[in-house]
Design a protein around this motif. Structure first.
Motif, PDB file in Angstrom:
ATOM      1  N   ILE A 195       0.813  -1.220   0.000  1.00 41.24           N
ATOM      2  CA  ILE A 195       0.000   0.000   0.000  1.00 41.24           C
ATOM      3  C   ILE A 195       0.845   1.268   0.000  1.00 41.24           C
ATOM      4  O   ILE A 195       0.373   2.325  -0.399  1.00 41.24           O
ATOM      5  CB  ILE A 195      -1.002   0.019   1.179  1.00 41.24           C
ATOM      6  CG1 ILE A 195      -0.266  -0.038   2.516  1.00 41.24           C
ATOM      7  CG2 ILE A 195      -2.007  -1.116   1.031  1.00 41.24           C
ATOM      8  CD1 ILE A 195      -1.118   0.301   3.705  1.00 41.24           C
ATOM      9  N   LEU A 196       2.104   1.165   0.419  1.00 38.14           N
ATOM     10  CA  LEU A 196       2.978   2.338   0.406  1.00 38.14           C
ATOM     11  C   LEU A 196       3.369   2.712  -1.021  1.00 38.14           C
ATOM     12  O   LEU A 196       3.698   3.861  -1.295  1.00 38.14           O
ATOM     13  CB  LEU A 196       4.236   2.078   1.244  1.00 38.14           C
ATOM     14  CG  LEU A 196       3.990   1.815   2.729  1.00 38.14           C
ATOM     15  CD1 LEU A 196       5.303   1.501   3.432  1.00 38.14           C
ATOM     16  CD2 LEU A 196       3.295   3.004   3.377  1.00 38.14           C
ATOM     17  N   ALA A 197       3.325   1.756  -1.923  1.00 39.59           N
ATOM     18  CA  ALA A 197       3.681   2.000  -3.316  1.00 39.59           C
ATOM     19  C   ALA A 197       2.473   2.414  -4.154  1.00 39.59           C
ATOM     20  O   ALA A 197       2.610   2.708  -5.330  1.00 39.59           O
ATOM     21  CB  ALA A 197       4.322   0.746  -3.917  1.00 39.59           C
ATOM     22  N   ASP A 198       1.283   2.402  -3.541  1.00 40.25           N
ATOM     23  CA  ASP A 198       0.059   2.733  -4.280  1.00 40.25           C
ATOM     24  C   ASP A 198      -0.820   3.643  -3.431  1.00 40.25           C
ATOM     25  O   ASP A 198      -1.681   3.173  -2.682  1.00 40.25           O
ATOM     26  CB  ASP A 198      -0.681   1.441  -4.638  1.00 40.25           C
ATOM     27  CG  ASP A 198      -1.767   1.662  -5.666  1.00 40.25           C
ATOM     28  OD1 ASP A 198      -2.368   2.768  -5.699  1.00 40.25           O
ATOM     29  OD2 ASP A 198      -2.044   0.728  -6.428  1.00 40.25           O
ATOM     30  N   PRO A 199      -0.609   4.955  -3.534  1.00 38.45           N
ATOM     31  CA  PRO A 199      -1.348   5.904  -2.692  1.00 38.45           C
ATOM     32  C   PRO A 199      -2.864   5.801  -2.820  1.00 38.45           C
ATOM     33  O   PRO A 199      -3.583   6.015  -1.841  1.00 38.45           O
ATOM     34  CB  PRO A 199      -0.858   7.277  -3.149  1.00 38.45           C
ATOM     35  CG  PRO A 199       0.429   7.026  -3.859  1.00 38.45           C
ATOM     36  CD  PRO A 199       0.367   5.627  -4.386  1.00 38.45           C
ATOM     37  N   GLU A 200      -3.372   5.454  -4.005  1.00 38.73           N
ATOM     38  CA  GLU A 200      -4.831   5.329  -4.174  1.00 38.73           C
ATOM     39  C   GLU A 200      -5.375   4.172  -3.345  1.00 38.73           C
ATOM     40  O   GLU A 200      -6.430   4.281  -2.727  1.00 38.73           O
ATOM     41  CB  GLU A 200      -5.190   5.124  -5.646  1.00 38.73           C
ATOM     42  CG  GLU A 200      -5.083   6.373  -6.482  1.00 38.73           C
ATOM     43  CD  GLU A 200      -5.603   6.165  -7.885  1.00 38.73           C
ATOM     44  OE1 GLU A 200      -5.581   5.026  -8.398  1.00 38.73           O
ATOM     45  OE2 GLU A 200      -6.051   7.163  -8.482  1.00 38.73           O
ATOM     46  N   ILE A 201      -4.663   3.053  -3.338  1.00 38.24           N
ATOM     47  CA  ILE A 201      -5.089   1.909  -2.517  1.00 38.24           C
ATOM     48  C   ILE A 201      -4.978   2.291  -1.044  1.00 38.24           C
ATOM     49  O   ILE A 201      -5.894   2.036  -0.258  1.00 38.24           O
ATOM     50  CB  ILE A 201      -4.245   0.653  -2.830  1.00 38.24           C
ATOM     51  CG1 ILE A 201      -4.419   0.213  -4.279  1.00 38.24           C
ATOM     52  CG2 ILE A 201      -4.582  -0.480  -1.866  1.00 38.24           C
ATOM     53  CD1 ILE A 201      -5.754  -0.383  -4.639  1.00 38.24           C
ATOM     54  N   PHE A 202      -3.877   2.907  -0.656  1.00 38.27           N
ATOM     55  CA  PHE A 202      -3.662   3.326   0.731  1.00 38.27           C
ATOM     56  C   PHE A 202      -4.820   4.190   1.219  1.00 38.27           C
ATOM     57  O   PHE A 202      -5.329   3.996   2.323  1.00 38.27           O
ATOM     58  CB  PHE A 202      -2.337   4.093   0.833  1.00 38.27           C
ATOM     59  CG  PHE A 202      -1.962   4.496   2.230  1.00 38.27           C
ATOM     60  CD1 PHE A 202      -1.205   3.657   3.020  1.00 38.27           C
ATOM     61  CD2 PHE A 202      -2.374   5.703   2.763  1.00 38.27           C
ATOM     62  CE1 PHE A 202      -0.860   4.016   4.322  1.00 38.27           C
ATOM     63  CE2 PHE A 202      -2.025   6.084   4.058  1.00 38.27           C
ATOM     64  CZ  PHE A 202      -1.263   5.231   4.840  1.00 38.27           C
ATOM     65  N   GLU A 203      -5.242   5.132   0.388  1.00 33.41           N
ATOM     66  CA  GLU A 203      -6.323   6.053   0.757  1.00 33.41           C
ATOM     67  C   GLU A 203      -7.692   5.387   0.802  1.00 33.41           C
ATOM     68  O   GLU A 203      -8.527   5.721   1.637  1.00 33.41           O
ATOM     69  CB  GLU A 203      -6.395   7.182  -0.283  1.00 33.41           C
ATOM     70  CG  GLU A 203      -5.873   8.496   0.200  1.00 33.41           C
ATOM     71  CD  GLU A 203      -5.983   9.541  -0.900  1.00 33.41           C
ATOM     72  OE1 GLU A 203      -7.116   9.856  -1.318  1.00 33.41           O
ATOM     73  OE2 GLU A 203      -4.925  10.020  -1.324  1.00 33.41           O
ATOM     74  N   ASN A 204      -7.954   4.479  -0.128  1.00 29.83           N
ATOM     75  CA  ASN A 204      -9.308   3.950  -0.304  1.00 29.83           C
ATOM     76  C   ASN A 204      -9.578   2.612   0.361  1.00 29.83           C
ATOM     77  O   ASN A 204     -10.735   2.272   0.586  1.00 29.83           O
ATOM     78  CB  ASN A 204      -9.637   3.853  -1.803  1.00 29.83           C
ATOM     79  CG  ASN A 204      -9.834   5.223  -2.400  1.00 29.83           C
ATOM     80  OD1 ASN A 204     -10.894   5.821  -2.245  1.00 29.83           O
ATOM     81  ND2 ASN A 204      -8.812   5.761  -3.052  1.00 29.83           N
ATOM     82  N   LEU A 205      -8.545   1.860   0.690  1.00 27.24           N
ATOM     83  CA  LEU A 205      -8.769   0.545   1.301  1.00 27.24           C
ATOM     84  C   LEU A 205      -9.592   0.616   2.592  1.00 27.24           C
ATOM     85  O   LEU A 205     -10.494  -0.206   2.784  1.00 27.24           O
ATOM     86  CB  LEU A 205      -7.444  -0.177   1.529  1.00 27.24           C
ATOM     87  CG  LEU A 205      -7.557  -1.630   1.981  1.00 27.24           C
ATOM     88  CD1 LEU A 205      -8.264  -2.486   0.937  1.00 27.24           C
ATOM     89  CD2 LEU A 205      -6.186  -2.203   2.275  1.00 27.24           C
TER      90      LEU A 205
END
Length: 115
Positions: free
Chosen positions: A51-61
């Motif tokens: 999730i650190l490499a994918d800010p959109e996933i980090f924000e929305n998960l």
């Protein structure tokens, strides 16, 4: 693709997936490290998303399953929980059973990939 749709696709297409900080080989937090180690100890294939490499996933998960923290472990499309729950399931032997059953749902492909 909308981030929530991407998460849904990842969860549905991977019988076992962990959303974590870092990777199973190089975890970036203790909770992610312990949860990934519990999955690895079961000896079954699992996918992961850093999730650190994918800010959109980090924000929305956290919105996806209404679970605010990381890591998040999904088995057969269902959130089983974060680090503490994963470790409890591992200690009781339940996690091993869950992953062995879920392993039957993997397509015949390469081992534990990043999704």
């Amino acid at each position: 693709m909308d981030p929530l749709e991407r998460i849904k696709e990842q969860v549905e297409s991977n019988p076992v997936i962990i959303y974590m900080k870092g990777t199973p080989q190089f975890p970036q937090c203790g909770f992610s490290s312990r949860a990934a180690a519990a999955l690895q100890d079961c000896g079954e294939k699992f996918a992961y998303v850093n999730i650190l490499a994918d800010p959109e996933i980090f924000e929305n998960l956290p919105k996806f399953a209404d679970w605010p923290t990381f890591p998040q472990v999904y088995v057969n499309g269902e959130l089983i929980g974060g680090c503490d729950i994963t470790l409890e399931l591992h200690a009781s032997g339940e996690l091993q059973k869950m992953l062995k059953e879920a392993a039957k749902n993997w397509p015949d492909e390469e081992e534990g990939q990043q999704s």
